[in-house]
Design an enzyme around this catalytic site. Structure first.
Site, short mmCIF file in Angstrom:
data_model
loop_
_atom_site.label_atom_id
_atom_site.label_comp_id
_atom_site.label_asym_id
_atom_site.label_seq_id
_atom_site.Cartn_x
_atom_site.Cartn_y
_atom_site.Cartn_z
N ALA A 1 -15.80 36.78 -41.81
CA ALA A 1 -17.23 36.57 -42.06
C ALA A 1 -18.09 37.77 -41.68
O ALA A 1 -19.27 37.82 -42.02
CB ALA A 1 -17.71 35.34 -41.30
N ASP B 1 -7.81 31.94 -44.68
CA ASP B 1 -7.29 32.70 -43.55
C ASP B 1 -6.65 31.81 -42.48
O ASP B 1 -5.68 32.19 -41.83
CB ASP B 1 -8.36 33.62 -42.95
CG ASP B 1 -9.67 32.92 -42.66
OD1 ASP B 1 -9.73 31.67 -42.68
OD2 ASP B 1 -10.67 33.63 -42.42
#
Length: 490
Positions: free
Chosen positions: A11, A237
């Site tokens: 992120a 992920d």
């Protein structure tokens, strides 16, 4: 010795990591790192996806110095997506899951389908950031991009498309959307119809670890690189990270710890019942058709965002400095509900934490050390509540907790987790997602036999640390206070 590249996008940043298998060990090396900063434009928060793909291509250029690269794989965060038109062109930059467009969408969805039924079909934790609610916001606003869209591709699938020209939905990332029938493992016709989403928008679902093909001739010519296979690794992920959990027992607890914390256990099939619905657990697909029965929790983003705020105020602390300051402050002074909505958006998190403590009649943390200690203790107790919920749902006992991901670089959090949960904590690898991404490429190529072998190889390849619980009476007393303050009491 085969060399492959793992593109791991989080992120806040992305990396290109070269992995190499030799003598039953995987070695990894970072060759390129780049920022992943969202861009605010006229009230909408976007991902700068073209810049990200440019940086990934620079990773391929740098990889030429490493020798022959045989394969690449891409993993990213979940739920976000790009829309393509009928000519395969990206209609707009993907919108960030923290954008305000999904506010109120849970309530809007309930007018179309009962949330209990939505959970029973999808098995997904009900969160407004989920793809289903992002799409519902576009349906509700009659967005032109959605009306023009031919295909929706989730983030890792979008990058795979940019590399290969092929449009597919990899299973693990598809399972984050709240659009997948968890038991049938297909797109749910009922959910799509209820939300007003066209079935033709979603591509075919393929298993994690599928070999897609090679990079396009255009990219080979542009970058002057040879042919490279593209494997649809576990694109979410978290699921790539779970490949790296060094567990030998069948039943185990894990925490994939970073900006977000994902805590759960691995199952052979979805667990969807009244208890799991009440606790709001998700059933997320992984490699080999495994199910991660987990809960998505706010993680070290609270520390990251507080650190950014202090930097705006003029003081730049390193994470190690903040950890040392936290260790030197008095224990168990104040707690927060780390998943409370007031901590969800960027901004002055330290002041929001102080306000929460004022409202709940606690000592107000003033210094950065006190703020960070409050966050870490609260996170570790949050893990304890989720551990108890998992045990209640599965009826199983667990001897230890496996923590993986960048968050384990916080030794303070690992120690606190062991103490709060009264369990041995096995921490490592910190680069779990990268190891898992690489291992799945090597399995697809036939160089590693299966998931069990991959976990064994990774366990030998990475640094693993073990933490034991201490001062259990003090931690138990503090846990009771935490539950009372945050409303986590049963």
């Amino acid at each position: 010795m085969k060399k492959v590249i793992a593109f791991d996008l989080g992120a806040s940043s992305g990396r290109a990591m070269v992995g190499e298998l030799s003598d039953n060990r995987i070695t990894i090396r970072e060759i390129h790192r780049f920022l992943n900063e969202p861009v605010q434009v006229r009230g909408t928060l976007y991902w700068d996806v073209l810049r990200l793909f440019h940086e990934m291509k620079q990773g391929l250029v740098k990889a030429k110095a490493e020798g022959e690269i045989t394969s690449l794989g891409v993993d990213t965060w979940g739920v976000d997506f790009g829309l393509l038109d009928d000519k395969g062109r990206l209609l707009e930059n993907p919108v960030h899951y923290r954008d305000v467009r999904t506010k109120g969408m849970l309530k809007a969805a309930e007018e179309r389908i009962r949330l209990e039924e939505l959970y029973q079909i999808t098995g997904n934790q009900l969160m407004e950031i989920n793809t289903a609610f992002q799409l519902l916001s576009l349906v509700s606003d009659k967005e032109a991009a959605l009306q023009r869209a031919d295909t929706l591709l989730l983030m890792p699938d979008l990058f795979n498309y940019m590399f290969t020209g092929k449009r597919y939905a990899e299973y693990s990332i598809a399972s984050t959307t709240q659009l997948l029938d968890a038991k049938e493992r297909i797109w749910s016709e009922k959910v799509l119809k209820a939300l007003g989403i066209s079935e033709t928008l979603l591509p075919e679902i393929i298993p994690s670890g599928t070999l897609l093909g090679t990079i396009t001739a255009e990219i080979k010519e542009e970058l002057n690189v040879s042919s490279i296979n593209v494997t649809a690794v576990a694109g979410h992920d978290t699921q790539s990270a779970l490949v790296s959990v060094p567990a030998r027992e069948k039943d185990f607890l894990f925490i994939s710890c970073g900006t977000w914390s994902l805590m759960g256990t691995e199952l052979d099939s979805p667990l969807i019942d009244e208890k799991s619905a009440g606790y709001n657990f998700t059933n997320e697909g992984g490699y080999g058709g495994k199910i991660s029965f987990l809960k998505n929790l706010t993680g070290l983003w609270l520390v990251q965002e507080s650190r950014r705020w202090w930097e705006k105020e003029g003081t730049a602390y390193s994470f190690s400095e903040l950890e040392k300051m936290a260790e030197s402050t008095e224990a168990f002074q104040s707690f927060i509900d780390t998943d409370s909505e007031e901590f969800a958006l960027p901004g002055n998190l330290p002041e929001r934490i102080r306000e929460f403590c004022r409202k709940t009649g606690q000592k107000v943390p003033e210094t950065p050390g006190e703020i960070v200690r409050c966050i870490n203790e609260s996170l570790s107790f949050r893990y304890r509540t989720v551990m108890e919920e998992i045990t209640d749902c599965t009826g199983l006992a667990y001897d230890r907790i496996y923590m993986v991901g960048g968050g384990i670089n916080s030794k303070l959090l690992c120690r606190m987790t062991a103490c709060a949960c009264r369990k041995e904590v096995v921490a490592g690898p910190s680069e779990a997602t990268v190891y898992g991404n690489i291992a799945l490429q090597l399995i697809a190529a036939g160089d590693i036999e299966n998931l069990t072998t991959a976990r064994s190889i990774i366990g030998q390849s990475a640094e693993i640390s073990i933490y034991q619980p201490i001062k259990q009476e003090e931690w138990e007393a503090a846990y009771k206070r935490y539950k009372a303050v945050t409303g986590k009491e049963k």
